[in-house]
Write an enzyme that holds these catalytic residues in place. Structure first.
Site, PDB file in Angstrom:
ATOM      1  N   SER A   1       0.844  -1.194   0.000  1.00 63.15           N
ATOM      2  CA  SER A   1       0.000   0.000   0.000  1.00 63.15           C
ATOM      3  C   SER A   1       0.875   1.238   0.000  1.00 63.15           C
ATOM      4  O   SER A   1       2.026   1.205   0.463  1.00 63.15           O
ATOM      5  CB  SER A   1      -0.895   0.010   1.244  1.00 63.15           C
ATOM      6  OG  SER A   1      -1.529   1.262   1.414  1.00 63.15           O
TER       7      SER A   1
ATOM      8  N   TYR B   1       0.185   0.167  10.738  1.00 65.58           N
ATOM      9  CA  TYR B   1      -0.178  -0.267   9.386  1.00 65.58           C
ATOM     10  C   TYR B   1       0.971  -0.016   8.422  1.00 65.58           C
ATOM     11  O   TYR B   1       1.310  -0.874   7.592  1.00 65.58           O
ATOM     12  CB  TYR B   1      -1.425   0.483   8.938  1.00 65.58           C
ATOM     13  CG  TYR B   1      -1.885   0.152   7.537  1.00 65.58           C
ATOM     14  CD1 TYR B   1      -2.374  -1.114   7.221  1.00 65.58           C
ATOM     15  CD2 TYR B   1      -1.840   1.112   6.526  1.00 65.58           C
ATOM     16  CE1 TYR B   1      -2.808  -1.415   5.937  1.00 65.58           C
ATOM     17  CE2 TYR B   1      -2.268   0.821   5.247  1.00 65.58           C
ATOM     18  CZ  TYR B   1      -2.752  -0.446   4.954  1.00 65.58           C
ATOM     19  OH  TYR B   1      -3.171  -0.743   3.673  1.00 65.58           O
TER      20      TYR B   1
END
Length: 318
Positions: free
Chosen positions: A163, A189
């Site tokens: 990501s 994350y």
């Protein structure tokens, strides 16, 4: 495999169906983790439509069976077979069972499953921080366990779904599990997504002699998935202020799966390995997060970081 459209026709709005057009995967076997929702479903659909036999590796097998039945009803004739296998990336025993039950070669492994921005610090039963454990360690253990099957395929590909969130943080080797620094959903994350990229770099270097190629990718800004299920409206509204990251243009799920499918099956990327892609093309490096809507951080491609993460990961999954 026959050749699909020319590379220059692929970009941010390309769909998985367009990428797979003209590609023949009959006789090949694929595993897609997290294939019960979002881009995992579309990735599985595209690979099966091209003829691959696809295993949907999912935590909730009821949901997986429902997806498999729906896809089977929608796929064209002569598509590959769909099966469902249980895989909970936070539970090492299910990873070990999945690996033990696998027989024969594996041509495509798409490490797609993930969690994002858990609001509270959460640990797995073995004491690891949940986002790092699910997004990286579980997939690492799965890939290492399946390495013999990948090597037997003589030309396998591993696809690591990362990501742009990797720009939130490098891997903090001294505190992977937030035992010293205050927990933050976004840096947690971020380091897990950086780990996804570094895994591809490390696998590409270590497993090249086995004929295994590995890549990482950014699927895009896709709102309609279960990945953001832990975020409330207030968190979403303050996303850019909180992270200092500008969101790229939105994509549909079908567009979001395109880069995964490209790296899993297209002849366009034949002969290269260890790269980071977005919008169906190799990403450019960026030197800071502020205002970035694309690109890859140098620390996520660093071979020394990849080697360090590999050693740490091996120790943690023993």
């Amino acid at each position: 495999m026959s050749k699909p459209h020319a590379p220059h026709t692929f970009g941010a709005t390309t769909t998985a169906t367009e990428v797979i057009d003209g590609v023949d995967l009959h006789g090949r076997r694929a595993v897609v983790t997290g294939a019960s929702s979002g881009i995992g479903v579309e990735t599985a659909r595209a690979l099966a439509a091209a003829g691959a036999d696809v295993t949907l590796a999912v935590r909730n097998t009821d949901a997986g069976n429902h997806v498999a039945a729906r896809l089977e009803a929608e796929l064209p004739p002569n598509s590959g077979q769909l099966t469902v296998g249980r895989l909970d990336l936070a539970d090492r025993s299910t990873v070990e069972t999945f690996v033990a039950d696998w027989t024969g070669p594996l041509h495509i492994l798409v490490n797609n499953a993930g969690v994002m921005a858990l609001p509270q610090l959460t640990r797995t039963p073995d004491g690891r921080e949940m986002q790092f454990s699910v997004n990286h360690l579980g997939h690492f253990a799965l890939a290492v366990g399946l390495r013999p099957a990948l090597a037997a395929a003589d030309g396998a590909r591993i696809v690591s779904v990362a990501s742009i969130g990797h720009l939130f943080s490098p891997v903090v080797f001294d505190d992977l599990d937030y035992r010293f620094r205050p927990y933050d959903p976004w840096t947690s994350y971020g380091q897990s997504k950086t780990a996804n990229v570094l895994f591809a770099v490390g696998a590409a270097e270590r497993w090249a002699d086995d004929g295994i190629a590995a890549h990482a990718l950014m699927p895009g800004n896709i709102a309609d998935t279960s990945l953001a299920r832990h975020l409330d409206l207030e968190q979403l509204a303050g996303f850019m202020d909180t992270t200092g990251l500008a969101l790229p243009p939105g994509k549909t799920i079908e567009q979001g799966a395109a880069t995964s499918v490209l790296l899993a099956a297209s002849p366009i990327v034949e002969g290269i390995t260890g790269r980071y892609f977005e919008d169906c093309t190799q990403a450019q490096t960026v030197t800071e997060r502020a205002g970035a809507i694309a690109g890859v951080a140098p620390y996520a491609l660093d071979r020394d970081n990849a080697a360090g993460l590999w050693a740490v990961s091996e120790a943690l999954v023993r």
